[in-house]
Design a protein around this motif. Structure first.
Motif, PDB file in Angstrom:
ATOM      1  N   VAL A 144       0.898  -1.236  -0.125  1.00 24.88           N
ATOM      2  CA  VAL A 144       0.073  -0.029   0.162  1.00 24.88           C
ATOM      3  C   VAL A 144       0.693   1.169   0.023  1.00 24.88           C
ATOM      4  N   SER A 145       1.970   1.271   0.677  1.00 22.37           N
ATOM      5  CA  SER A 145       2.814   2.591   0.848  1.00 22.37           C
ATOM      6  C   SER A 145       3.291   2.983  -0.580  1.00 22.37           C
ATOM      7  N   GLN A 146       3.529   1.850  -1.436  1.00 24.47           N
ATOM      8  CA  GLN A 146       3.761   1.985  -2.769  1.00 24.47           C
ATOM      9  C   GLN A 146       2.663   2.435  -3.774  1.00 24.47           C
ATOM     10  N   ARG A 147       1.432   2.202  -3.421  1.00 25.96           N
ATOM     11  CA  ARG A 147       0.253   2.492  -4.150  1.00 25.96           C
ATOM     12  C   ARG A 147      -0.787   3.184  -3.458  1.00 25.96           C
ATOM     13  N   VAL A 148      -0.205   4.299  -2.644  1.00 24.24           N
ATOM     14  CA  VAL A 148      -1.577   4.924  -1.879  1.00 24.24           C
ATOM     15  C   VAL A 148      -2.753   5.327  -2.617  1.00 24.24           C
ATOM     16  N   GLU A 149      -2.403   5.784  -3.909  1.00 24.47           N
ATOM     17  CA  GLU A 149      -3.751   6.208  -4.555  1.00 24.47           C
ATOM     18  C   GLU A 149      -4.661   5.220  -4.784  1.00 24.47           C
ATOM     19  N   GLU A 150      -4.527   3.964  -4.817  1.00 27.06           N
ATOM     20  CA  GLU A 150      -5.276   2.822  -5.228  1.00 27.06           C
ATOM     21  C   GLU A 150      -6.171   2.672  -4.003  1.00 27.06           C
ATOM     22  N   VAL A 151      -5.828   3.124  -2.673  1.00 29.66           N
ATOM     23  CA  VAL A 151      -6.894   3.013  -1.551  1.00 29.66           C
ATOM     24  C   VAL A 151      -7.495   4.571  -1.086  1.00 29.66           C
ATOM     25  N   ALA A 152      -7.189   5.349  -1.789  1.00 28.36           N
ATOM     26  CA  ALA A 152      -7.923   6.669  -1.499  1.00 28.36           C
ATOM     27  C   ALA A 152      -9.208   6.513  -1.770  1.00 28.36           C
ATOM     28  N   PRO A 153     -10.159   7.149  -0.718  1.00 27.49           N
ATOM     29  CA  PRO A 153      -9.616   8.107   0.218  1.00 27.49           C
ATOM     30  C   PRO A 153      -9.056   7.890   1.477  1.00 27.49           C
ATOM     31  N   VAL A 154      -9.008   6.383   1.566  1.00 27.17           N
ATOM     32  CA  VAL A 154      -8.453   5.834   2.836  1.00 27.17           C
ATOM     33  C   VAL A 154      -7.151   6.201   3.024  1.00 27.17           C
ATOM     34  N   ARG A 155      -6.633   6.891   4.183  1.00 26.50           N
ATOM     35  CA  ARG A 155      -5.312   7.260   4.431  1.00 26.50           C
ATOM     36  C   ARG A 155      -4.734   6.565   5.639  1.00 26.50           C
ATOM     37  N   ILE A 156      -3.917   5.693   5.361  1.00 27.49           N
ATOM     38  CA  ILE A 156      -3.107   4.641   6.292  1.00 27.49           C
ATOM     39  C   ILE A 156      -2.182   5.805   7.126  1.00 27.49           C
ATOM     40  N   ARG A 157      -2.311   5.554   8.512  1.00 32.19           N
ATOM     41  CA  ARG A 157      -1.417   6.418   9.382  1.00 32.19           C
ATOM     42  C   ARG A 157      -0.431   5.565  10.066  1.00 32.19           C
ATOM     43  N   GLY A 158      -0.768   4.035   9.892  1.00 30.09           N
ATOM     44  CA  GLY A 158       0.100   3.142  10.456  1.00 30.09           C
ATOM     45  C   GLY A 158       0.005   1.676  10.723  1.00 30.09           C
ATOM     46  N   LEU A 159       1.010   0.762  10.971  1.00 33.55           N
ATOM     47  CA  LEU A 159       0.606  -0.633  10.917  1.00 33.55           C
ATOM     48  C   LEU A 159       0.462  -1.048  12.366  1.00 33.55           C
ATOM     49  N   ILE A 160      -0.005  -1.961  12.875  1.00 31.81           N
ATOM     50  CA  ILE A 160      -0.079  -2.657  14.161  1.00 31.81           C
ATOM     51  C   ILE A 160       0.419  -4.062  14.016  1.00 31.81           C
ATOM     52  N   LEU A 161       1.583  -4.715  14.412  1.00 32.86           N
ATOM     53  CA  LEU A 161       1.992  -5.899  14.046  1.00 32.86           C
ATOM     54  C   LEU A 161       1.617  -6.710  15.384  1.00 32.86           C
ATOM     55  N   HIS A 162       0.771  -7.372  15.651  1.00 31.83           N
ATOM     56  CA  HIS A 162       0.428  -8.059  17.133  1.00 31.83           C
ATOM     57  C   HIS A 162       0.831  -9.340  16.996  1.00 31.83           C
ATOM     58  N   GLN A 163       2.200  -9.668  17.884  1.00 28.68           N
ATOM     59  CA  GLN A 163       2.674 -11.035  17.851  1.00 28.68           C
ATOM     60  C   GLN A 163       2.790 -11.500  16.374  1.00 28.68           C
ATOM     61  N   PRO A 164       3.463 -10.825  15.566  1.00 29.43           N
ATOM     62  CA  PRO A 164       3.493 -11.191  14.066  1.00 29.43           C
ATOM     63  C   PRO A 164       4.246 -12.529  13.678  1.00 29.43           C
ATOM     64  N   PHE A 165       3.915 -13.373  12.760  1.00 25.46           N
ATOM     65  CA  PHE A 165       4.448 -14.678  12.617  1.00 25.46           C
ATOM     66  C   PHE A 165       5.305 -14.495  11.536  1.00 25.46           C
ATOM     67  N   PHE A 166       6.514 -14.716  11.834  1.00 24.77           N
ATOM     68  CA  PHE A 166       7.911 -14.887  10.831  1.00 24.77           C
ATOM     69  C   PHE A 166       8.690 -15.953  10.944  1.00 24.77           C
ATOM     70  N   GLY A 167       9.470 -16.382  10.090  1.00 24.41           N
ATOM     71  CA  GLY A 167      10.385 -17.560  10.090  1.00 24.41           C
ATOM     72  C   GLY A 167      11.538 -17.448   9.591  1.00 24.41           C
ATOM     73  N   GLY A 168      12.381 -18.376   9.460  1.00 24.11           N
ATOM     74  CA  GLY A 168      13.494 -18.232   8.610  1.00 24.11           C
ATOM     75  C   GLY A 168      14.279 -19.870   8.725  1.00 24.11           C
TER      76      GLY A 168
END
Length: 319
Positions: A174-198
């Motif tokens: 979305v940060s690269q394509r903010v116009e696609e979600v307009a008029p919605v304006r993102i203020r931030g992300l909330i990553l609650h115990q996010p799931f990653f691996g490696g």
């Protein structure tokens, strides 16, 4: 089922059977569901309803609206939420996510949109990312709860566990394509115990490999089911710290990212590594890492949930 039995049939606990041809069959649901209720008894403070997003893909969203807002002309912060479940199980109707979103909407006085995306292994990543990106474009589609009560200029993308992973990847898109979600304006992300691996094990994965809540063999199984066929856990979907992770637009848009976690979660080292890397790249990061706990503790222990709500509230109210 013992751990030895679980490792010999790692899919059983997920309610999935692997067939001889490599396909999978769901043999039973493993989580309870709660129906939406747009007109609950007057004592219930949150109204909920389900609305379709993409019927051919069977994607939809559950909306959460504080009853106190019905007669008010004030607009509420908008939180678009992605549920957890290792990309494989659970839905926006799962009872613990339903309760979690209801309480957040109540305590933060926010309008929540909880997205039901396609699950793996039937739909491997990036299907969930695509569905959730589509949901963000859908938000301004004209549902009356959203048009009447949501402040589209004050929107946060939030996800729990696998949903936290989705929130990051969708946020990067979305940060690269903010116009696609307009008029919605993102203020931030909330990553609650996010799931990653490696591929390379972290200290917390080794220390908590046999954790009863989410053991290491289970996270490996979930990634095996969710990642594109042939990919390993160092794929960018699983291990964003191995990828390029272009965050310049997040920085220039002034977004903030909240990352939460507990030392009793085997994923904690990866969550902390991500927060550190984001800060090094210039992102405004708010960390909330706590002692004790375990993965998903807020769903089973209300004292931990009550401690989380002020953290979320402070993050959203921050100017």
């Amino acid at each position: 089922m013992s751990e030895t039995q679980a490792i010999s049939d790692p899919y059983a606990g997920l309610g999935i059977r692997k067939n001889s041809d490599g396909s999978f069959t769901r043999i039973r649901p493993i989580v309870d569901e709660t129906p939406a209720c747009p007109d609950p008894p007057i004592s219930v403070p949150i109204l909920t309803k389900d609305v379709p997003i993409n019927p051919p893909n069977n994607t939809w969203a559950r909306l959460y609206l504080p009853r106190s807002q019905i007669q008010s002309s004030a607009k509420l912060p908008l939180i678009v939420f992605f549920h957890g479940g290792g990309f494989t199980v659970a839905s926006a109707a799962s009872s613990f996510f339903h309760s979690f979103c209801s309480e957040i909407a109540l305590h933060l006085h926010a309008l929540m949109v909880s997205v039901d995306y396609r699950n793996a292994p039937e739909h491997r990543l990036p299907a969930a990312y695509d569905d959730c990106m589509e949901a963000l474009r859908w938000v301004e589609s004209g549902d009356e709860w959203l048009t009447d009560h949501a402040d589209f200029s004050n929107c946060y993308i939030m996800g729990s566990s696998a949903g936290g992973n989705i929130a990051l990847h969708v946020g990067l898109q979305v940060s690269q394509r903010v116009e696609e979600v307009a008029p919605v304006r993102i203020r931030g992300l909330i990553l609650h115990q996010p799931f990653f691996g490696g591929v390379e094990r972290t200290a917390s994965e080794i220390r908590l490999a046999e954790n009863e809540i989410i053991p290491l063999y289970l996270t490996d199984t979930l990634w095996d089911l969710a990642l594109p066929i042939g990919a390993n856990r160092d794929h960018e979907f699983s291990n964003p710290c191995k990828g390029l992770m272009e965050v310049d637009k997040i920085v220039s848009e002034g977004w903030r990212i909240l990352v939460t976690g507990y030392e009793g979660d085997l994923l904690i080292d990866r969550q902390m590594e991500l927060a550190k890397l984001l800060k090094e790249k210039g992102v405004m990061v708010v960390e909330d890492f706590r002692e004790g706990g375990f993965h998903g503790i807020e769903f089973s222990d209300q004292s931990f949930a009550r401690a989380l709500y002020p953290v979320l509230n402070n993050f959203i109210l921050h100017v």
